[in-house]
Scaffold this active site. Structure first.
Site, PDB file in Angstrom:
ATOM      1  CD  GLU A 429      -2.406   1.270   2.811  1.00 43.40           C
ATOM      2  OE1 GLU A 429      -2.403   0.227   3.498  1.00 43.40           O
ATOM      3  OE2 GLU A 429      -2.959   2.318   3.176  1.00 43.40           O
ATOM      4  CG  ASP A 505      -0.734   1.529   6.317  1.00 40.74           C
ATOM      5  OD1 ASP A 505      -1.041   2.695   6.046  1.00 40.74           O
ATOM      6  OD2 ASP A 505       0.368   1.040   6.038  1.00 40.74           O
ATOM      7  CG  ASP A 507      -4.855   2.015   8.767  1.00 36.92           C
ATOM      8  OD1 ASP A 507      -4.240   3.075   8.656  1.00 36.92           O
ATOM      9  OD2 ASP A 507      -5.091   1.274   7.778  1.00 36.92           O
ATOM     10  CG  ASP A 509      -8.061   4.341   5.083  1.00 35.37           C
ATOM     11  OD1 ASP A 509      -7.539   5.448   5.294  1.00 35.37           O
ATOM     12  OD2 ASP A 509      -9.282   4.189   4.870  1.00 35.37           O
TER      13      ASP A 509
END
Length: 654
Positions: A429, A505, A507, A509
């Site tokens: 990402e 990541d 998280d 997103d």
């Protein structure tokens, strides 16, 4: 656990203690370059304000660094509120500097790189020693700090100088305890000084590096500024139009503060593009809103020019990427109060910068286009060709091939071995994390493909238009496998990697991007899932630094989530470690990890955590039904019922 919780349990960090306790919150800790850059930025701000023309940097053999300028010199008289010498206040208070009082015009610097006023005081906090010499008002003043900001030698006058002779010299001894490497990267420092020279035409930057038997010296001074610099990066033979340079600043009557604006240089080429941007002389390596403003302004100018001269074929409408895709640029923006992403200031977040830069550059650039119609036509025709190609590929796009061999994506950093059974492809990402991953990988067996933004939801995408999406096209080309259905028998002999790892990541997103990539593989490459080629990396959310104890050296532990963090703390508590002795940091994303951390937690087969995505044909059919309900555009009512029934089972990171 603590037996008592009272007022005595609350620890207050004073002065520069917060920086020494959590240095990673204030600066990069891979090496001391960023804390030295804060000192250089102060000297550059003096030059930007028109008070300095000579700035010198010297690296000494003992690891110390000297930064000197011929500016006005830091004030040494007592500060009106703090009642201490101003130079001491500046170097020992986190939120002290000449960069706050901007709107009244009473501040020392209207346009500076300083964001929070923590710059040079952070340098002092992370130094074992820092000495300051100030020439001002005919006197040479000196003060010295030790052990992260403590007064080692009080401010005193050590000599006299000519009244017109002014300036500041700061010598810093960075404390190696706070940095992974105490060595300052010379090439990166030279590049920084060269960039400052480009942005400050006429100002001389001198870099001296002490060797055992000599002193290396380099001098940077650009009279032509941005245009000369861009011409160096994109030689005239590669450019299809000459470099256009311009600048514009607000007069205070058009909604922007007086002096806000930008200077820029742009050109177009058929070869690789180049881009570099700055805000108040601070390099913004990850770009930001000011770059978005430049692209928007250039696009509007070219679009207006092309329409006015009827250069667009019927049915072709320009998009921004058509115009700016082959554009190279250098941009220097001035903002009164810039807002950056993080204290290291690598990306500008100020929303108003988009409108500011686009407004300032659009009209001057359109004037230049109409004054140089031949060059304007060249740019407009390049954009029109790009738009036509985009429209054609959107209808039906096939993978690019030359002599029957797929052309690998330019962003792909491939593995060296030719054995696909041991090759691994990491889908990462963002370009920032991609850069760290490229440094962290095993070049022999691991390949990196950075993905920009979120891959589209490909669940209901027409197979003929699937490759029109660049990210999906690049993934398919890198894999060497054609899209296929669940019940088909695809040819997997060309599969270039037997392990594909989705690395995003830790998280919300990142989870979304993982879901979109899994949607792509389940829908369009199901055999890769069925045969166990797809994996999902599990990077940690927390880092726990454990100090040395007895014969046990200091070590670093990682926690995947809150539960693991609690478990680690409990285990260390049983080993006799007090909670306050542990330093816990939360990773905001993969890009925040340095390469050794990323290698250890997500890439090294010996230490990483990677989940395989496996499914039998029957499980695949059940999974596809679930994907249809979750990702299908026409399944909103089913999705709502499912969320009402099972939403409580989701662990959401809000």
């Amino acid at each position: 656990m603590a037996k008592d919780y009272s007022a005595a349990s609350i620890k207050v960090l004073k002065g520069l203690e917060p920086v020494r306790a959590r240095p990673g919150m204030y600066t990069r800790t891979d090496n001391p370059l960023h804390v030295i850059q804060e000192v250089i930025d102060n000297s550059a701000d003096e030059a930007l304000a028109g008070h300095a023309s000579q700035i010198g940097v010297r690296l000494w053999l003992d690891g110390s660094v000297t930064v000197s300028d011929d500016g006005r010199g830091i004030p040494v008289e007592p500060h009106p509120q703090e009642k201490e010498p101003t130079v001491v206040v500046v170097l020992t208070r986190l939120h002290a500097g000449g960069k706050f009082d901007k709107t009244t015009g009473e501040g020392a610097y209207a346009f500076s790189g300083g964001l929070h006023g923590v710059g040079v005081s952070v340098t002092n906090a992370l130094a074992s020693r820092l000495a300051v010499t100030v020439k001002r008002d005919g006197h040479i003043n000196e003060v010295e700090f030790v052990d992260g900001g403590k007064i080692g030698k009080k401010l005193s006058v050590i000599g006299k100088c000519a009244k017109k002779e002014t300036g500041t010299t700061i010598r810093v001894w960075p404390d190696p305890a706070f940095f992974e490497s105490a060595k300052i990267p010379e090439r990166e420092l030279a590049r920084l000084l060269r960039a400052k020279a480009v942005l400050l035409p006429g100002v001389t930057f001198r870099l001296e590096i002490e060797r055992h038997d000599s002193v290396d010296e380099r001098v940077f001074c650009y009279q032509g500024g941005l245009s000369d610099y861009l011409a160096e990066q994109v030689p005239p033979d590669d450019a299809v139009v000459p470099v256009y340079a311009g600048e514009a600043y607000a007069d205070g009557n058009n909604g922007f503060a007086k002096g806000e604006g930008a200077a820029w240089a742009v050109t177009w080429s058929d070869s690789a593009t180049f881009s570099e941007s700055y805000v108040n002389l601070i390099p913004t390596l990850q770009g930001g809103t000011h770059e978005a403003g430049l692209r928007a302004g250039v696009f509007e100018a070219v679009k207006s020019f092309a329409e006015h001269h009827a250069l667009l074929p019927r049915g072709v409408q320009l998009r921004q990427e058509d115009v700016t895709g082959r554009m190279s640029f250098v941009l220097s923006a001035r903002l009164l109060d810039p807002q950056f992403q993080g204290q290291v200031k690598e990306k500008l977040n100020s929303r108003e910068a988009v409108k500011l830069v686009s407004t300032m550059c659009r009209d001057p650039f359109e004037v230049w286009l109409n004054a140089h119609v031949e060059h304007g036509r060249t740019i407009a025709e390049m954009a029109a060709k790009a738009a036509a190609a985009r429209l054609k590929s959107a209808q039906k796009t096939e993978k690019k091939k030359t002599s029957g061999v797929a052309v690998l994506p330019g962003k792909l950093s491939d593995a060296a071995t030719d054995d696909p059974t041991i090759r691994e492809l990491f889908l990462v990402e963002g370009d920032s994390a991609g850069g760290s991953a490229k440094q962290a990988r095993d070049r022999e067996t691991q390949a990196i493909l950075p993905l920009r933004g979120k891959v589209m939801n490909s669940w209901e995408t027409d197979p003929n238009a699937l490759y029109a999406n660049k990210e999906i096209h690049d993934i398919a080309v890198a894999l060497g496998v054609e899209r296929h259905g669940l019940d088909s028998n695809p040819d997997l002999s060309g599969l270039r990697y037997h392990k594909v790892v989705i690395m995003t990541d830790a998280d919300v997103d990142g989870a979304h991007i993982s879901t979109l990539l899994l949607t792509l593989f389940f829908r369009h490459f199901p055999k890769l899932v069925e045969l166990g080629h797809i994996h999902v990396a599990q990077p940690p959310l927390y880092r726990v630094d454990v100090p040395a104890k007895g014969k046990k050296p200091a070590r670093r532990l990682y926690a995947l989530d809150d539960g693991e963090l609690v478990a680690i703390k409990d285990r260390l508590s049983l080993d006799g470690f007090k909670p306050e002795a542990l330093e816990v940091g939360r990773f905001k994303g993969l890009g925040e990890m340095n390469p050794p951390q990323l290698r250890e937690t997500a890439m090294d087969p010996a230490t990483r955590r990677v989940l395989p995505v496996l499914a039998t044909p029957d499980e695949m059919r059940e999974a596809l039904k679930l994907f249809d309900m979750l990702m299908g555009k026409g399944a909103a009512s089913e999705r709502r019922e499912w969320m009402e029934a099972k939403g409580n089972l989701v662990e959401a990171d809000i």
